[in-house]
Scaffold this motif. Sequence first.
Motif, short mmCIF file in Angstrom:
data_model
loop_
_atom_site.label_atom_id
_atom_site.label_comp_id
_atom_site.label_asym_id
_atom_site.label_seq_id
_atom_site.Cartn_x
_atom_site.Cartn_y
_atom_site.Cartn_z
N ALA A 1 0.84 -1.22 -0.03
CA ALA A 1 -0.09 0.06 -0.09
C ALA A 1 0.83 1.24 0.06
O ALA A 1 0.55 2.27 -0.58
CB ALA A 1 -0.87 -0.09 1.29
N SER A 2 1.90 1.24 0.84
CA SER A 2 2.87 2.28 0.87
C SER A 2 3.67 2.58 -0.72
O SER A 2 3.70 3.69 -1.09
CB SER A 2 3.98 1.91 1.98
OG SER A 2 4.96 3.07 1.88
N ALA B 1 2.07 1.82 -3.42
CA ALA B 1 0.99 2.37 -4.34
C ALA B 1 0.72 3.64 -4.00
O ALA B 1 0.68 4.51 -4.87
CB ALA B 1 -0.18 1.46 -3.96
N ALA B 2 0.92 4.19 -2.53
CA ALA B 2 0.81 5.59 -2.36
C ALA B 2 1.97 6.39 -2.94
O ALA B 2 1.55 7.72 -3.21
CB ALA B 2 0.64 6.04 -0.84
N GLY C 1 3.01 6.12 -5.79
CA GLY C 1 2.95 5.92 -7.31
C GLY C 1 3.43 5.01 -8.02
O GLY C 1 3.74 4.93 -9.15
N GLY C 2 3.67 3.77 -7.50
CA GLY C 2 4.25 2.56 -8.00
C GLY C 2 5.70 2.24 -7.65
O GLY C 2 6.20 3.14 -6.63
N SER C 3 6.02 0.96 -7.97
CA SER C 3 7.42 0.64 -7.58
C SER C 3 8.53 1.63 -7.83
O SER C 3 9.46 1.90 -6.80
CB SER C 3 7.86 -0.90 -7.96
OG SER C 3 6.77 -1.92 -7.52
#
Lengths: 207, 116
Positions: free
Chosen positions: A123-124, A126-127, A129-131
Motif C-alpha cells: 500500500a505504501s 501504491a501511495a 505512485g508505484g514501485s
Amino acid sequence: MGFFKGLNDIRQASAERGGMPSIGDSFRDIGKLFDDRGEREILKTGVAAKAVVRGFAEQVPGDRFAMRIPLEIHPPQGDPYTINYVFPSVRMQAAMSAGMEVPVKIDPNDPQRVAVQWDAQKASIAAAGGSNAAVLHGLDQTYGGAANAAMEQAMKNLRDGTQAATPPTTFAPDVQSRIAQLDELKKAGLIDEKQYQAKKQKLIDQL
Amino acid sequence: MPSITSTLSANFSAPGEPPASALRRWRETPPDWLPSRYREIDDSYNSVTWEWRHTQLAMKLVLGGLFGGATSYRLTSLFEDDGSGGSLVTLNGQADADTRAAIRAAADSYFEGGLV
C-alpha cells in the motif's frame, strides 16, 4: 520424430541441470523454502513500528532460502537502532531498497527480531505512485540527489558524444558540495536560473 | 490467489482529520463500501488491512474442501498527511467484484489493476 526429439531435448536439458532431485531432497527444499522462521508469530504478537531501509537486499551467504537487508528500526518508545534483517526470500512481496520506509512489527521479547508487513508495504508503494517511484524516492532520500545528478550528467555525456559517464564524486554530500553540483548543472544548461535559485535556497535553508 | 482483475488502488481524502485520527476512525467504523465479511487482520503504524477468504462452490465441489481452493481478498488502507492538516488515504489490494464497484463509486480516484 519431432515428438521423440522433443522428449530427448528435455531429457538432455534436464541432465545438464543436474537431473531430477530425490524425493527426500525435494521435500527438504520445500520445507526450507516455505519456513517462515517465526515471522507469522511476530506479525501476530509484535509491536507496530516504522523502519527505514539502510542498504540493499542480498542473499545470505550459505543460505539459499534467505535474504538480508539493513533496517533502521524506529520503535514507538526509545531510540532508533539498526539490525541486519534476515528474512525468508519467499515472503518478499514488494520492492524494498535504500531509503524506503517500511512497516514492521517488533518481537516484544526480542527487539532484534522483526517482520515486515508486506500488505502495508504494498500500500505504501501504491501511495508513492508505484514501485519505480517508491524506489527512486528512497534513493533520493539516501543519496541526496547525487544519483540523479550523475544520471543527468551521463545522459548529457551521451548527447554530447562523450564516451564515459562522469561518476558521482560522493554520496550523501554536504550542502556546500550539493550547491557546487547545482552550479555544474546550471553551467551545463540542464536547469535554468529560476530552478537554480529555488534549489539553492532550499539547500541553504537546510543549514 | 486473487486474479489480476481483482487488484485495485484507490484514493480517498479525509480533510481536516490527521492520519492517526482517521486511521483510528476507519478501524473502529470501517467505511460503508467495505462489506462486513471483510475482517481486520493486521495494522501497522499508518495502515490497516482487512481480508475476506472465500471458497467458491465450484472449488468446494471439485476439491472437496480438502486442498483449500479459497481466494483471499486483502485490502490495505494507508493514511498519510495531506500537507494541510488532513489525510490522504490510499487503498490497495484485491477485492471481489461487488466491493470493487462500491469502492469505485465512493473513491476520489480509482485504478483498476492497481499500481505496479
